[in-house]
Design a protein around this motif. Structure first.
Motif, short mmCIF file in Angstrom:
data_model
loop_
_atom_site.label_atom_id
_atom_site.label_comp_id
_atom_site.label_asym_id
_atom_site.label_seq_id
_atom_site.Cartn_x
_atom_site.Cartn_y
_atom_site.Cartn_z
N HIS A 106 0.89 -1.16 0.00
CA HIS A 106 0.00 0.00 0.00
C HIS A 106 0.93 1.21 0.00
N ALA A 107 0.50 2.26 -0.62
CA ALA A 107 1.35 3.45 -0.66
C ALA A 107 0.61 4.68 -0.15
N THR A 108 -0.57 4.46 0.39
CA THR A 108 -1.35 5.53 1.01
C THR A 108 -1.95 4.97 2.30
N PRO A 109 -2.22 5.83 3.24
CA PRO A 109 -2.87 5.35 4.46
C PRO A 109 -4.35 5.03 4.19
N PRO A 110 -4.95 4.17 5.00
CA PRO A 110 -6.35 3.79 4.76
C PRO A 110 -7.32 4.96 4.82
N GLU A 111 -6.95 6.03 5.51
CA GLU A 111 -7.85 7.18 5.61
C GLU A 111 -7.70 8.16 4.45
N ALA A 112 -6.79 7.90 3.52
CA ALA A 112 -6.64 8.76 2.34
C ALA A 112 -7.93 8.69 1.52
#
Length: 183
Positions: A106-112
């Protein structure tokens, strides 16, 4: 398997997202409501933040033409698009494990925002395609009346048609042409 499982899923998901847009006058846009976006998110197993808003829908819809450009781009153009998506999102790859998935990136946080996560997932998968010198596996459907994009993950690079009915229509037309009595 040509690419890692998460890469293949991301490529198919990106193509599916691109193909929700109407590209020909006879096409319909398959992503016009929040409910349709909810179904797309559910069908493709997106995790993390999902606001269920019109603004979020608009952000996802705005991503489609940018991703379509990759299917039409040469290598340098594709690299520019992919790098742009990654930079805009401030992507920071990291290994994660969740749900039924083993270790993957993953390259973004889940809240993105959902559109950001979709853009980065597609970009990360496209990085693998470009690095493997396999950009020619991204095509537009060979049917004359279809502009859907295709990800050819076959071993022999033989996929020419989208996942719709285009291949069947082409095969039936070819069969009928072969069996047409001479005039």
């Amino acid at each position: 398997m040509l690419f890692a499982h998460d890469t293949e899923v991301a490529l198919r998901g990106a193509a599916a997202l691109v193909n929700t847009a109407a590209t020909l006058p006879t096409d319909t846009d398959d992503l016009t409501t929040v409910a349709e976006l909810d179904e797309f998110v559910r069908a493709w197993g997106w995790t993390g933040s999902h606001r269920h808003t019109r603004a979020e829908l608009d952000e996802v819809r705005d991503l489609r033409p940018r991703l379509r450009e990759v299917w039409l781009a040469d290598e340098d153009e594709a690299v520019g698009i992919v790098n742009g998506l990654l930079v805009e999102a401030g992507a920071l790859p990291q290994l994660v494990k969740h749900d039924e998935w083993s270790w993957h990136l993953h390259a973004t946080p889940p809240e993105a925002p959902l559109a950001t996560r979709m853009a980065v997932e597609a970009a990360m998968a496209l990085v693998d395609v470009i690095r493997a010198d396999e950009l020619d596996r991204l095509r537009v459907c060979a049917a004359d009346d279809c502009e859907d994009v295709v990800v050819d993950l076959s071993k022999n690079r033989s996929k020419r048609y989208c996942d719709g009915t285009c291949g069947n229509r082409a095969n039936v037309a070819a069969y009928r042409a072969r069996n047409r009595p001479p005039t």
